[in-house]
Enzyme design. Structure first.
Site, mmCIF file in Angstrom:
data_model
loop_
_atom_site.group_PDB
_atom_site.id
_atom_site.type_symbol
_atom_site.label_atom_id
_atom_site.label_comp_id
_atom_site.label_asym_id
_atom_site.label_seq_id
_atom_site.Cartn_x
_atom_site.Cartn_y
_atom_site.Cartn_z
ATOM 1 N N LYS A 1 -9.685 -11.341 -9.443
ATOM 2 C CA LYS A 1 -10.392 -11.556 -8.182
ATOM 3 C C LYS A 1 -11.588 -10.603 -8.104
ATOM 4 O O LYS A 1 -11.453 -9.434 -8.459
ATOM 5 C CB LYS A 1 -9.420 -11.283 -7.035
ATOM 6 C CG LYS A 1 -10.019 -11.286 -5.654
ATOM 7 C CD LYS A 1 -8.994 -10.783 -4.642
ATOM 8 C CE LYS A 1 -9.564 -10.593 -3.260
ATOM 9 N NZ LYS A 1 -10.483 -9.480 -3.087
ATOM 10 N N LYS B 1 0.825 -1.211 0.000
ATOM 11 C CA LYS B 1 0.000 0.000 0.000
ATOM 12 C C LYS B 1 0.856 1.256 0.000
ATOM 13 O O LYS B 1 0.520 2.249 -0.637
ATOM 14 C CB LYS B 1 -0.957 0.001 1.187
ATOM 15 C CG LYS B 1 -2.132 -0.930 0.952
ATOM 16 C CD LYS B 1 -3.246 -0.713 1.941
ATOM 17 C CE LYS B 1 -4.441 -1.599 1.620
ATOM 18 N NZ LYS B 1 -5.068 -2.157 2.803
ATOM 19 N N LYS C 1 -14.385 -4.915 -5.038
ATOM 20 C CA LYS C 1 -15.152 -3.719 -5.399
ATOM 21 C C LYS C 1 -14.272 -2.665 -6.067
ATOM 22 O O LYS C 1 -14.752 -1.924 -6.910
ATOM 23 C CB LYS C 1 -15.967 -3.144 -4.245
ATOM 24 C CG LYS C 1 -15.278 -2.883 -2.989
ATOM 25 C CD LYS C 1 -16.258 -2.355 -1.952
ATOM 26 C CE LYS C 1 -15.594 -2.321 -0.599
ATOM 27 N NZ LYS C 1 -15.180 -3.627 -0.085
HETATM 28 P P1 ATP Z 1 -11.438 -3.759 -1.798
HETATM 29 O O1 ATP Z 1 -11.492 -3.747 -3.294
HETATM 30 O O2 ATP Z 1 -11.739 -2.425 -1.146
HETATM 31 O O3 ATP Z 1 -10.217 -4.461 -1.233
HETATM 32 P P2 ATP Z 1 -12.948 -6.171 -1.605
HETATM 33 O O4 ATP Z 1 -14.082 -6.245 -2.551
HETATM 34 O O5 ATP Z 1 -11.677 -6.896 -1.966
HETATM 35 O O6 ATP Z 1 -12.684 -4.635 -1.352
HETATM 36 P P3 ATP Z 1 -12.627 -6.537 1.204
HETATM 37 O O7 ATP Z 1 -13.296 -5.480 2.026
HETATM 38 O O8 ATP Z 1 -11.165 -6.446 0.921
HETATM 39 O O9 ATP Z 1 -13.425 -6.654 -0.198
HETATM 40 O O10 ATP Z 1 -12.888 -7.963 1.839
HETATM 41 C C1 ATP Z 1 -13.903 -8.263 2.788
HETATM 42 C C2 ATP Z 1 -13.891 -9.764 3.040
HETATM 43 O O11 ATP Z 1 -14.295 -10.449 1.845
HETATM 44 C C3 ATP Z 1 -12.528 -10.336 3.396
HETATM 45 O O12 ATP Z 1 -12.719 -11.350 4.367
HETATM 46 C C4 ATP Z 1 -12.019 -10.914 2.095
HETATM 47 O O13 ATP Z 1 -11.129 -11.984 2.283
HETATM 48 C C5 ATP Z 1 -13.303 -11.378 1.434
HETATM 49 N N1 ATP Z 1 -13.222 -11.307 -0.028
HETATM 50 C C6 ATP Z 1 -13.105 -10.192 -0.782
HETATM 51 N N2 ATP Z 1 -13.105 -10.487 -2.090
HETATM 52 C C7 ATP Z 1 -13.214 -11.844 -2.184
HETATM 53 C C8 ATP Z 1 -13.279 -12.774 -3.273
HETATM 54 N N3 ATP Z 1 -13.233 -12.375 -4.518
HETATM 55 N N4 ATP Z 1 -13.396 -14.091 -2.983
HETATM 56 C C9 ATP Z 1 -13.443 -14.506 -1.713
HETATM 57 N N5 ATP Z 1 -13.402 -13.690 -0.647
HETATM 58 C C10 ATP Z 1 -13.292 -12.368 -0.858
HETATM 59 MG MG MG Z 2 -9.780 -6.532 -0.771
#
Ligand code: ATP
Ligand code: MG
Length: 329
Positions: A200, A119, A203
């Site tokens: 992956k 980061k 968001k």
């Molecule tokens: P950002 O893009 O802001 O990182 P994100 O969509 O990756 O957001 P997070 O807030 O990082 O979501 O993750 C919240 C939870 O969801 C965590 O426990 C993370 O491991 C899980 N998670 C996020 N994306 C996935 C995915 N594609 N598959 C499985 N688990 C996920």
């Molecule tokens: Mg994430």
């Protein structure tokens, strides 16, 4: 009422960096939480202060995001009567514990955390990195240790993060006396769900299917999802392992093995798979969407107030022990 006394306490959280959870969040975290909430006293935290570590610039949506994320917890199957749902910033004790733990945490431990290094580079070097981002693992340690949990549900890849929290707890105990029992990782067999573009699902990539969107929006997204690029005609062979639509069929369609075989053998076109996928995903999300639609803002505010009270009852007890151990009382 604060949980069933014969059940062990566990805690998990999610950052409220946006107003919606996607099916990756569900598959990777929420599904597991829901499965654990009968066996444990499960505390579910919406981590709004953690969201600020990367989104400090514009905070106008932060409390709305927290409420919306909490609604998605319930939509996904968390029962707030069983499992307190609370917003981190509503339980101020987290800030106090963070401050006290920060005094006893060596800087080197924090600088070594791999996500911090990544980061830091993303943000543009040490001059621009906020102090709060470096302290993220200390705040996380405070969030966890506050509840003196038996364990924390976690995917395999996140295990190193929890190790820092555990180290901070050990150090506190060593310096001031045994306040924090060691917690275990409750490792779920947690898959990573691919996004509509096969990266992956995340968001920040804008490649998500959200719990809280209309069936039509979901349909539109799946229609333009990534499939086998070399499969142009129905009879061309597909590679389901690399096709987003086939990946969702695997999770949400009971007939996925047949669907995958037909795709591989050129017995079906991508359009058929997409239509069946739309059906399966929307059918899976239907009860969640119905539950979610029934929760208005007043209801969620009551739920969050109740959750914060139940969390605070535990937090106040811990802080009393912490202050006593540190002779701050
Ligand atoms: P950002 O893009 O802001 O990182 P994100 O969509 O990756 O957001 P997070 O807030 O990082 O979501 O993750 C919240 C939870 O969801 C965590 O426990 C993370 O491991 C899980 N998670 C996020 N994306 C996935 C995915 N594609 N598959 C499985 N688990 C996920
Ligand atoms: Mg994430």
């Amino acid at each position: 009422m604060n949980g069933t006394p014969d059940k062990k306490r566990i805690l998990s959280g999610m950052r409220s960096t946006g107003p919606k959870l996607h099916i990756g969040n569900y598959e990777g975290a929420l599904r597991n939480w829901v499965a654990l909430q009968d066996q444990y006293n499960m505390y579910c935290m919406v981590a709004d202060w953690h969201a600020l570590t990367t989104q400090f610039g514009d905070t106008s949506e932060i409390s709305r995001n927290s409420r919306e994320v909490a609604k998605d917890f319930i939509a996904g199957g968390i029962d707030p009567a069983k499992s307190p749902i609370f917003v981190q910033s509503h339980v101020k004790e987290h800030a106090e514990l963070h401050l006290l733990l920060s005094m006893a945490t060596p800087l080197g431990w924090l600088e070594r955390v791999p996500t911090f290094k990544e980061k830091q580079q993303d943000i543009g070097g040490a001059e621009r990195v906020p102090y709060g981002l470096l302290g993220y693992p200390v705040l996380q340690a405070a969030d966890i240790l506050m509840y003196r949990p038996y364990g924390v549900p976690v995917g395999k890849d996140q295990a190193p993060h929890l190790e820092v929290s555990r180290e901070i707890g050990r150090r506190f105990n060593h310096l001031y006396g045994n306040v924090f029992p060691e917690f275990v990782n409750i490792i779920g067999d947690i898959p990573v769900l691919p996004g509509l573009d096969m990266r992956k699902m995340s968001k920040s990539y804008d490649n998500c299917i959200y719990i809280n969107e209309s069936p039509d929006e979901t349909a539109k997204k799946i229609k333009s999802a990534f499939t086998t690029p070399s499969k142009i005609k129905k009879t061309d062979p597909g590679i389901p392992e690399g096709c987003a639509v086939c990946q969702y069929l695997k999770v949400y369609s009971p007939q996925w093995e047949t669907q995958w075989n037909e795709d591989r053998e050129g017995l079906r076109g991508c359009m058929q798979s997409k239509n069946e996928c739309i059906e399966a995903v929307n059918e899976f999300l239907r009860p969640m969407r119905e539950r979610r639609a029934a929760i208005d803002d007043t209801t969620i505010e009551d739920i969050l107030r109740d959750g914060a009270e139940r969390a605070r009852a535990v937090a106040q007890q811990t802080m009393q022990d912490v202050r006593e151990a540190m002779h701050l009382w």
